[in-house]
Design a protein around this motif. Structure first.
Motif, PDB file in Angstrom:
ATOM      1  N   THR A  74       0.872  -1.172   0.000  1.00  0.00           N
ATOM      2  CA  THR A  74       0.000   0.000   0.000  1.00  0.00           C
ATOM      3  C   THR A  74       0.909   1.221   0.000  1.00  0.00           C
ATOM      4  N   LEU A  75       0.499   2.221  -0.729  1.00  0.00           N
ATOM      5  CA  LEU A  75       1.268   3.454  -0.851  1.00  0.00           C
ATOM      6  C   LEU A  75       0.504   4.558  -0.140  1.00  0.00           C
ATOM      7  N   GLU A  76       1.100   5.095   0.904  1.00  0.00           N
ATOM      8  CA  GLU A  76       0.462   6.165   1.665  1.00  0.00           C
ATOM      9  C   GLU A  76       0.881   7.515   1.104  1.00  0.00           C
ATOM     10  N   ALA A  77      -0.045   8.441   1.099  1.00  0.00           N
ATOM     11  CA  ALA A  77       0.221   9.768   0.554  1.00  0.00           C
ATOM     12  C   ALA A  77       1.238  10.508   1.420  1.00  0.00           C
ATOM     13  N   GLU A  78       1.983  11.374   0.786  1.00  0.00           N
ATOM     14  CA  GLU A  78       2.996  12.162   1.480  1.00  0.00           C
ATOM     15  C   GLU A  78       2.320  13.244   2.323  1.00  0.00           C
ATOM     16  N   HIS A  79       2.757  13.386   3.562  1.00  0.00           N
ATOM     17  CA  HIS A  79       2.205  14.397   4.462  1.00  0.00           C
ATOM     18  C   HIS A  79       3.009  15.674   4.317  1.00  0.00           C
ATOM     19  N   GLU A  80       2.325  16.759   4.090  1.00  0.00           N
ATOM     20  CA  GLU A  80       2.988  18.058   3.971  1.00  0.00           C
ATOM     21  C   GLU A  80       2.375  18.985   5.012  1.00  0.00           C
ATOM     22  N   ALA A  81       3.158  19.397   5.980  1.00  0.00           N
ATOM     23  CA  ALA A  81       2.667  20.254   7.057  1.00  0.00           C
ATOM     24  C   ALA A  81       2.482  21.679   6.555  1.00  0.00           C
ATOM     25  N   ALA A  82       1.371  22.264   6.934  1.00  0.00           N
ATOM     26  CA  ALA A  82       1.099  23.654   6.566  1.00  0.00           C
ATOM     27  C   ALA A  82       1.823  24.561   7.550  1.00  0.00           C
ATOM     28  N   PRO A  83       2.650  25.470   7.068  1.00  0.00           N
ATOM     29  CA  PRO A  83       3.360  26.364   8.005  1.00  0.00           C
ATOM     30  C   PRO A  83       2.393  27.327   8.685  1.00  0.00           C
ATOM     31  N   GLN A  84       2.627  27.545   9.959  1.00  0.00           N
ATOM     32  CA  GLN A  84       1.810  28.472  10.723  1.00  0.00           C
ATOM     33  C   GLN A  84       2.633  29.726  10.988  1.00  0.00           C
ATOM     34  N   PRO A  85       2.278  30.840  10.351  1.00  0.00           N
ATOM     35  CA  PRO A  85       3.077  32.053  10.541  1.00  0.00           C
ATOM     36  C   PRO A  85       2.956  32.552  11.982  1.00  0.00           C
ATOM     37  N   LYS A  86       4.104  32.862  12.560  1.00  0.00           N
ATOM     38  CA  LYS A  86       4.149  33.365  13.930  1.00  0.00           C
ATOM     39  C   LYS A  86       5.085  34.565  13.978  1.00  0.00           C
ATOM     40  N   ALA A  87       4.811  35.444  14.874  1.00  0.00           N
ATOM     41  CA  ALA A  87       5.653  36.618  15.058  1.00  0.00           C
ATOM     42  C   ALA A  87       5.953  36.777  16.545  1.00  0.00           C
ATOM     43  N   TYR A  88       7.074  37.370  16.833  1.00  0.00           N
ATOM     44  CA  TYR A  88       7.464  37.571  18.227  1.00  0.00           C
ATOM     45  C   TYR A  88       6.461  38.462  18.958  1.00  0.00           C
ATOM     46  N   SER A  89       5.884  39.411  18.247  1.00  0.00           N
ATOM     47  CA  SER A  89       4.947  40.333  18.889  1.00  0.00           C
ATOM     48  C   SER A  89       3.652  39.635  19.316  1.00  0.00           C
ATOM     49  N   ASP A  90       3.366  38.440  18.773  1.00  0.00           N
ATOM     50  CA  ASP A  90       2.169  37.704  19.183  1.00  0.00           C
ATOM     51  C   ASP A  90       2.251  37.264  20.642  1.00  0.00           C
ATOM     52  N   ASN A  91       3.456  37.199  21.198  1.00  0.00           N
ATOM     53  CA  ASN A  91       3.607  36.837  22.601  1.00  0.00           C
ATOM     54  C   ASN A  91       3.005  37.886  23.532  1.00  0.00           C
ATOM     55  N   PHE A  92       2.892  39.115  23.064  1.00  0.00           N
ATOM     56  CA  PHE A  92       2.419  40.217  23.897  1.00  0.00           C
ATOM     57  C   PHE A  92       1.079  40.758  23.415  1.00  0.00           C
ATOM     58  N   SER A  93       0.376  40.027  22.601  1.00  0.00           N
ATOM     59  CA  SER A  93      -0.880  40.479  22.022  1.00  0.00           C
ATOM     60  C   SER A  93      -2.005  40.459  23.056  1.00  0.00           C
ATOM     61  N   PHE A  94      -2.985  41.345  22.889  1.00  0.00           N
ATOM     62  CA  PHE A  94      -4.150  41.368  23.773  1.00  0.00           C
ATOM     63  C   PHE A  94      -5.095  40.205  23.470  1.00  0.00           C
ATOM     64  N   LYS A  95      -4.966  39.603  22.298  1.00  0.00           N
ATOM     65  CA  LYS A  95      -5.829  38.487  21.913  1.00  0.00           C
ATOM     66  C   LYS A  95      -5.286  37.137  22.402  1.00  0.00           C
ATOM     67  N   ARG A  96      -4.259  37.193  23.194  1.00  0.00           N
ATOM     68  CA  ARG A  96      -3.637  35.975  23.712  1.00  0.00           C
ATOM     69  C   ARG A  96      -4.605  35.248  24.641  1.00  0.00           C
ATOM     70  N   ARG A  97      -4.653  33.916  24.558  1.00  0.00           N
ATOM     71  CA  ARG A  97      -5.595  33.150  25.381  1.00  0.00           C
ATOM     72  C   ARG A  97      -5.218  33.146  26.854  1.00  0.00           C
ATOM     73  N   LYS A  98      -3.931  33.039  27.123  1.00  0.00           N
ATOM     74  CA  LYS A  98      -3.462  33.049  28.503  1.00  0.00           C
ATOM     75  C   LYS A  98      -2.591  34.280  28.705  1.00  0.00           C
ATOM     76  N   PRO A  99      -2.612  34.860  29.893  1.00  0.00           N
ATOM     77  CA  PRO A  99      -1.758  36.031  30.117  1.00  0.00           C
ATOM     78  C   PRO A  99      -0.289  35.657  30.074  1.00  0.00           C
ATOM     79  N   TRP A 100       0.510  36.553  29.571  1.00  0.00           N
ATOM     80  CA  TRP A 100       1.943  36.300  29.455  1.00  0.00           C
ATOM     81  C   TRP A 100       2.589  36.489  30.811  1.00  0.00           C
ATOM     82  N   THR A 101       3.375  35.497  31.232  1.00  0.00           N
ATOM     83  CA  THR A 101       4.079  35.597  32.504  1.00  0.00           C
ATOM     84  C   THR A 101       5.524  35.171  32.285  1.00  0.00           C
ATOM     85  N   HIS A 102       6.365  35.485  33.251  1.00  0.00           N
ATOM     86  CA  HIS A 102       7.781  35.102  33.166  1.00  0.00           C
ATOM     87  C   HIS A 102       7.945  33.703  33.618  1.00  0.00           C
TER      88      HIS A 102
END
Length: 102
Positions: A74-102
């Motif tokens: 049996t030949l299984e199809a090749e898995h290709e992961a979709a890249p998820q764009p991320k930025a450093y500023s997302d760590n400090f966003s107000f839309k963050r699910r959990k508050p940012w802590t140290h």
């Protein structure tokens, strides 16, 4: 013996993509493994199911090998992961699910 041809996915424990460029041909077990009554270990009579793993540079090479040796596969199809764009500023966003802590 039934063979399975696939391209392994990226390891979830690492961020790199090592060992994902080659195609793998593995054999499926013909019968279920059994528990040894004396030691309690699981064992089987065939060595091809878990110990033989062949790697090929391309899908066509793996398929040609299986056809040349008369292996059903049996030949299984090749898995290709979709890249998820991320930025450093997302760590400090107000839309963050959990508050940012140290």
């Amino acid at each position: 013996m039934f063979a399975r041809i696939y391209k392994p996915p990226k390891n979830a424990m690492q961020s790199g993509k090592a060992n994902t460029a080659r195609w793998v041909l593995e054999f499926e077990p013909d019968m279920a493994r059994r528990v040894d009554p004396l030691m309690g270990w699981t064992s089987g009579d065939e060595t091809t199911s878990g110990q033989v793993r062949m790697k090929f540079d391309s899908k066509d090479e793996a398929v040609a090998y299986a056809e040349r040796h008369g292996l059903p596969f049996t030949l299984e199809a090749e898995h290709e992961a979709a890249p998820q764009p991320k930025a450093y500023s997302d760590n400090f966003s107000f839309k963050r699910r959990k508050p940012w802590t140290h």
